[in-house]
Design a protein around this motif. Structure first.
Motif, PDB file in Angstrom:
ATOM      1  N   LEU A   1      35.806  45.564  44.572  1.00 11.93           N
ATOM      2  CA  LEU A   1      37.035  45.673  43.985  1.00 11.93           C
ATOM      3  C   LEU A   1      38.210  44.864  44.498  1.00 11.93           C
ATOM      4  O   LEU A   1      38.424  45.288  45.697  1.00 11.93           O
ATOM      5  CB  LEU A   1      37.564  47.146  43.579  1.00 11.93           C
ATOM      6  CG  LEU A   1      36.503  47.870  43.021  1.00 11.93           C
ATOM      7  CD1 LEU A   1      36.843  49.360  42.790  1.00 11.93           C
ATOM      8  CD2 LEU A   1      36.158  47.205  41.439  1.00 11.93           C
ATOM      9  N   SER A   2      38.905  44.003  43.900  1.00 12.66           N
ATOM     10  CA  SER A   2      39.936  43.382  44.395  1.00 12.66           C
ATOM     11  C   SER A   2      41.290  44.173  43.930  1.00 12.66           C
ATOM     12  O   SER A   2      41.473  44.653  42.908  1.00 12.66           O
ATOM     13  CB  SER A   2      40.186  41.880  44.073  1.00 12.66           C
ATOM     14  OG  SER A   2      40.558  41.719  42.704  1.00 12.66           O
ATOM     15  N   TRP A   3      42.487  44.236  44.803  1.00 12.74           N
ATOM     16  CA  TRP A   3      43.650  44.753  44.301  1.00 12.74           C
ATOM     17  C   TRP A   3      44.324  43.830  43.444  1.00 12.74           C
ATOM     18  O   TRP A   3      44.820  44.676  42.708  1.00 12.74           O
ATOM     19  CB  TRP A   3      44.485  44.955  45.569  1.00 12.74           C
ATOM     20  CG  TRP A   3      44.260  45.911  46.832  1.00 12.74           C
ATOM     21  CD1 TRP A   3      43.555  45.726  48.201  1.00 12.74           C
ATOM     22  CD2 TRP A   3      44.176  47.225  46.780  1.00 12.74           C
ATOM     23  NE1 TRP A   3      43.404  46.579  48.857  1.00 12.74           N
ATOM     24  CE2 TRP A   3      43.758  48.136  47.929  1.00 12.74           C
ATOM     25  CE3 TRP A   3      44.841  48.171  45.608  1.00 12.74           C
ATOM     26  CZ2 TRP A   3      43.545  49.067  48.155  1.00 12.74           C
ATOM     27  CZ3 TRP A   3      44.532  49.345  45.986  1.00 12.74           C
ATOM     28  CH2 TRP A   3      44.013  50.016  47.150  1.00 12.74           C
ATOM     29  N   GLY A   4      44.288  42.705  43.380  1.00 15.29           N
ATOM     30  CA  GLY A   4      44.849  42.167  42.293  1.00 15.29           C
ATOM     31  C   GLY A   4      44.388  42.457  40.958  1.00 15.29           C
ATOM     32  O   GLY A   4      45.265  42.513  40.116  1.00 15.29           O
ATOM     33  N   MET A   5      43.217  42.418  40.810  1.00 19.55           N
ATOM     34  CA  MET A   5      42.356  42.701  39.587  1.00 19.55           C
ATOM     35  C   MET A   5      42.612  44.153  39.155  1.00 19.55           C
ATOM     36  O   MET A   5      42.706  44.251  37.940  1.00 19.55           O
ATOM     37  CB  MET A   5      40.680  42.421  39.562  1.00 19.55           C
ATOM     38  CG  MET A   5      40.084  42.650  38.403  1.00 19.55           C
ATOM     39  SD  MET A   5      40.891  41.202  37.365  1.00 19.55           S
ATOM     40  CE  MET A   5      40.423  41.928  35.803  1.00 19.55           C
ATOM     41  N   LEU A   6      42.734  44.963  39.859  1.00 16.79           N
ATOM     42  CA  LEU A   6      42.833  46.379  39.830  1.00 16.79           C
ATOM     43  C   LEU A   6      44.686  46.535  39.244  1.00 16.79           C
ATOM     44  O   LEU A   6      44.775  47.134  38.303  1.00 16.79           O
ATOM     45  CB  LEU A   6      42.915  47.424  41.001  1.00 16.79           C
ATOM     46  CG  LEU A   6      41.406  47.706  41.213  1.00 16.79           C
ATOM     47  CD1 LEU A   6      41.424  48.375  42.600  1.00 16.79           C
ATOM     48  CD2 LEU A   6      40.767  48.406  40.195  1.00 16.79           C
ATOM     49  N   GLY A   7      45.286  45.794  39.972  1.00 18.73           N
ATOM     50  CA  GLY A   7      46.727  45.686  39.482  1.00 18.73           C
ATOM     51  C   GLY A   7      46.975  45.238  37.988  1.00 18.73           C
ATOM     52  O   GLY A   7      47.505  45.829  37.221  1.00 18.73           O
ATOM     53  N   ILE A   8      46.240  44.049  37.854  1.00 21.33           N
ATOM     54  CA  ILE A   8      46.463  43.354  36.356  1.00 21.33           C
ATOM     55  C   ILE A   8      45.850  44.420  35.297  1.00 21.33           C
ATOM     56  O   ILE A   8      46.340  44.393  34.440  1.00 21.33           O
ATOM     57  CB  ILE A   8      45.538  42.036  36.462  1.00 21.33           C
ATOM     58  CG1 ILE A   8      46.297  40.971  37.433  1.00 21.33           C
ATOM     59  CG2 ILE A   8      45.163  41.594  35.137  1.00 21.33           C
ATOM     60  CD1 ILE A   8      45.605  40.043  37.670  1.00 21.33           C
ATOM     61  N   SER A   9      44.682  44.968  35.740  1.00 20.02           N
ATOM     62  CA  SER A   9      44.056  45.937  34.704  1.00 20.02           C
ATOM     63  C   SER A   9      45.073  47.091  34.512  1.00 20.02           C
ATOM     64  O   SER A   9      45.313  47.494  33.234  1.00 20.02           O
ATOM     65  CB  SER A   9      42.921  46.564  35.300  1.00 20.02           C
ATOM     66  OG  SER A   9      41.819  45.542  35.456  1.00 20.02           O
ATOM     67  N   ILE A  10      45.821  47.604  35.541  1.00 15.53           N
ATOM     68  CA  ILE A  10      46.667  48.903  35.159  1.00 15.53           C
ATOM     69  C   ILE A  10      47.837  48.175  34.433  1.00 15.53           C
ATOM     70  O   ILE A  10      48.143  48.890  33.357  1.00 15.53           O
ATOM     71  CB  ILE A  10      47.045  49.481  36.604  1.00 15.53           C
ATOM     72  CG1 ILE A  10      45.924  49.881  37.152  1.00 15.53           C
ATOM     73  CG2 ILE A  10      48.323  50.233  36.359  1.00 15.53           C
ATOM     74  CD1 ILE A  10      46.065  50.662  38.452  1.00 15.53           C
TER      75      ILE A  10
ATOM     76  N   GLN B   1      41.208  53.313  35.662  1.00 12.22           N
ATOM     77  CA  GLN B   1      41.782  52.388  36.615  1.00 12.22           C
ATOM     78  C   GLN B   1      42.453  52.889  37.705  1.00 12.22           C
ATOM     79  O   GLN B   1      42.210  52.599  39.002  1.00 12.22           O
ATOM     80  CB  GLN B   1      42.672  51.218  35.740  1.00 12.22           C
ATOM     81  CG  GLN B   1      41.978  50.328  34.979  1.00 12.22           C
ATOM     82  CD  GLN B   1      40.971  49.533  35.622  1.00 12.22           C
ATOM     83  OE1 GLN B   1      41.102  49.081  36.668  1.00 12.22           O
ATOM     84  NE2 GLN B   1      39.725  49.325  34.717  1.00 12.22           N
ATOM     85  N   LEU B   2      43.403  54.013  37.563  1.00 17.26           N
ATOM     86  CA  LEU B   2      43.840  54.704  38.621  1.00 17.26           C
ATOM     87  C   LEU B   2      43.032  55.381  39.678  1.00 17.26           C
ATOM     88  O   LEU B   2      43.200  55.266  40.782  1.00 17.26           O
ATOM     89  CB  LEU B   2      44.972  55.740  38.050  1.00 17.26           C
ATOM     90  CG  LEU B   2      46.245  55.187  37.379  1.00 17.26           C
ATOM     91  CD1 LEU B   2      47.252  55.995  36.784  1.00 17.26           C
ATOM     92  CD2 LEU B   2      47.082  54.209  38.390  1.00 17.26           C
ATOM     93  N   ASN B   3      41.894  55.722  38.819  1.00 21.77           N
ATOM     94  CA  ASN B   3      40.903  56.510  39.649  1.00 21.77           C
ATOM     95  C   ASN B   3      40.239  55.523  40.587  1.00 21.77           C
ATOM     96  O   ASN B   3      39.929  55.760  41.753  1.00 21.77           O
ATOM     97  CB  ASN B   3      39.857  56.834  38.657  1.00 21.77           C
ATOM     98  CG  ASN B   3      38.902  57.994  39.469  1.00 21.77           C
ATOM     99  OD1 ASN B   3      38.893  58.035  40.695  1.00 21.77           O
ATOM    100  ND2 ASN B   3      37.816  58.612  38.834  1.00 21.77           N
ATOM    101  N   LEU B   4      39.959  54.227  40.351  1.00 27.05           N
ATOM    102  CA  LEU B   4      39.546  53.165  41.111  1.00 27.05           C
ATOM    103  C   LEU B   4      40.396  52.940  42.296  1.00 27.05           C
ATOM    104  O   LEU B   4      39.971  52.535  43.397  1.00 27.05           O
ATOM    105  CB  LEU B   4      39.191  52.054  40.217  1.00 27.05           C
ATOM    106  CG  LEU B   4      37.908  51.979  39.269  1.00 27.05           C
ATOM    107  CD1 LEU B   4      37.850  50.695  38.461  1.00 27.05           C
ATOM    108  CD2 LEU B   4      36.629  52.326  40.260  1.00 27.05           C
ATOM    109  N   VAL B   5      41.785  52.766  41.937  1.00 27.67           N
ATOM    110  CA  VAL B   5      42.747  52.483  43.115  1.00 27.67           C
ATOM    111  C   VAL B   5      42.715  53.653  44.026  1.00 27.67           C
ATOM    112  O   VAL B   5      42.542  53.421  45.149  1.00 27.67           O
ATOM    113  CB  VAL B   5      44.046  52.378  42.328  1.00 27.67           C
ATOM    114  CG1 VAL B   5      45.189  52.497  43.515  1.00 27.67           C
ATOM    115  CG2 VAL B   5      44.278  51.147  41.406  1.00 27.67           C
TER     116      VAL B   5
END
Length: 68
Positions: free
Chosen positions: A16-25, A54-58
């Motif tokens: 998982l990339s931080w950028g993609m997680l941020g965009i998804s949130i 998404q927050l769970n993935l972060v």
């Protein structure tokens, strides 16, 4: 949901990339806001669930990154 299960089961979130997680949130927050403005319960519920996942993935990424 499959990504959350996979990350939890493998106890790794390297893929998982931080950028993609941020965009998804951000996308979930924007859609949630849109649903609230329209007062559309389907949009609100689906994006509230998506935001929580998404927050769970972060959280998992942060916890498993600390273990290394």
């Amino acid at each position: 949901m499959p990504q959350v299960y996979h990350s939890w089961k493998k106890q790794s979130a390297k893929s998982l990339s931080w950028g993609m997680l941020g965009i998804s949130i951000i996308a979930a927050i924007l859609w949630l806001s849109y649903g609230i403005l329209l007062r559309n319960n389907v949009i609100i519920l689906s994006n509230a669930i998506m935001g929580c996942l998404q927050l769970n993935l972060v959280y998992l990424k942060f916890i498993y990154q600390k273990k290394l």
